[in-house]
Design an enzyme around this catalytic site. Sequence first.
Site, PDB file in Angstrom:
ATOM      1  N   VAL A 172       0.853  -1.186   0.000  1.00 29.66           N
ATOM      2  CA  VAL A 172       0.000   0.000   0.000  1.00 29.66           C
ATOM      3  C   VAL A 172       0.893   1.242   0.000  1.00 29.66           C
ATOM      4  O   VAL A 172       1.795   1.361   0.830  1.00 29.66           O
ATOM      5  CB  VAL A 172      -0.915   0.026   1.254  1.00 29.66           C
ATOM      6  CG1 VAL A 172      -1.774   1.286   1.274  1.00 29.66           C
ATOM      7  CG2 VAL A 172      -1.797  -1.211   1.316  1.00 29.66           C
ATOM      8  N   ALA A 182       4.464   4.139   2.902  1.00 25.26           N
ATOM      9  CA  ALA A 182       3.971   2.894   2.292  1.00 25.26           C
ATOM     10  C   ALA A 182       4.111   1.776   3.324  1.00 25.26           C
ATOM     11  O   ALA A 182       4.736   1.960   4.367  1.00 25.26           O
ATOM     12  CB  ALA A 182       4.780   2.556   1.047  1.00 25.26           C
ATOM     13  N   LYS A 183       3.535   0.651   3.048  1.00 30.20           N
ATOM     14  CA  LYS A 183       3.749  -0.542   3.868  1.00 30.20           C
ATOM     15  C   LYS A 183       3.401  -1.756   3.048  1.00 30.20           C
ATOM     16  O   LYS A 183       2.534  -1.695   2.170  1.00 30.20           O
ATOM     17  CB  LYS A 183       2.843  -0.504   5.100  1.00 30.20           C
ATOM     18  CG  LYS A 183       3.353  -1.330   6.253  1.00 30.20           C
ATOM     19  CD  LYS A 183       4.466  -0.607   6.954  1.00 30.20           C
ATOM     20  CE  LYS A 183       4.878  -1.208   8.258  1.00 30.20           C
ATOM     21  NZ  LYS A 183       5.653  -0.232   9.024  1.00 30.20           N
ATOM     22  N   GLY A 184       4.067  -2.858   3.331  1.00 28.77           N
ATOM     23  CA  GLY A 184       3.739  -4.105   2.663  1.00 28.77           C
ATOM     24  C   GLY A 184       3.584  -5.201   3.704  1.00 28.77           C
ATOM     25  O   GLY A 184       4.086  -5.072   4.819  1.00 28.77           O
TER      26      GLY A 184
END
Length: 417
Positions: A60, A105-107
């Site tokens: 994201v 962001a992050k995953g």
Amino acid sequence: MSEHIDVFEMARQQLAIAARYLDLDDGLHQVLASPQKTLIVNFPVVLDDGSVKVFEGYRVQHNSSRGPTKGGVRFHPDVDVRETSALAMWMTWKCAVANIPYGGAKGSVKVDRKQLSRRELEKLTRRYATEINIMLGERSDIPAPDIGTDAQVMAWIMDTISMQQGHTVPGIVTGKPIALGGSEGRTEATGRGVVTVMEEAAKIRNLNLSDARVVVQGFGNVGSTAAKLAEEAGAKVVGISDALGGIYNPKGLPIQELFNRYSGRDGGIREYKDADPVSNTDLLELPCDILVPAAIAAQITKENADRIQAKIIVEGANGPCTPDADRIFDDKGVFVVPDILANSGGVVVSYFEWVQDLQNFFWEENEVNNKLTKIMRNSFASVEQTMRSHKTDMRTAALIIGVRRVADATVTRGIFP
Ligand code: GLU
């Protein structure tokens, strides 16, 4: 914990509080409340026994107004797209508070890494990196470690993307091993930053760190480093926990020894006998001066906030205290150093790593640590000043600074087309 907490809703509530202070335009508020891009992937991995298992993962990107998006990759069985979106939003504010030129962001991948062999973990990582490759780039989106991932996982991501591009791209990921273009000081950076702001918060509360009793929830990278450095700074760490549970000794715990002997062991730190066992929830309520929640989100809610005895809470984790808990702490006069300030040391040194990678010019550890400490102290000072001028708490003040910087960048750039 009995109630289910939607952390994305929690992140949006925090944004709404800052939006009121900033008198944010409705349209702009909508822009900031929604992640810019979300990718959901389902991908297969052939396990060691020959069977195939499909894993769900996400990346994201919340907002890129201030630069490429930045944020960790989490491997954990409980992740979902809403949590990942909340974590991406928090990264945006975190980078803005530290004033480093990134968006958030992050995953994540829904997986219990302990169930995988090393070979399976490598295959899962490489396949996930390939699936989200369309989002990544050293100028667009740069992952880093988070819960369940480490320097080795970053090395595999870097190698996978490099193989696909046909040349080595060290700047695609941070938190890499030093030998591959990682930065000195990156592994300890988050914990180091936590202890730097802990010292600043203690000064405000007229507390001497060498007389302070500290409790740390979590013995991963952030919790263990924060505990070690707090001990080095003279504090007494009286309670600590890992995923299996906690231990308490009012006389203090030997953190370095616990780290050397018990971390990574099947039984965890509970195997240490010169302490009382406590559950992860009871640990939070132990008598202490400073509490460092450094595990997962939504640990301190309206259910238990009233029973917390600490005078200062330094959020090593992302989102450990809910907005309801914040209100209780405000009434009780508990000083909360919020995640987007307190745990920003990791992404600050990630930024240093990225700068070093892009320039192919590497710094010594002292230089990294000194620059980190300076940024942490400056960020703390500006958040404290905003807190006083707006007569609010530290979280709201940090959000005011972070959201304002992102809003200004968004407005100045204008809305395309
Ligand atoms: N995962 C860390 C965080 O939540 C570090 C992110 C990064 O270094 O990009 O801040």
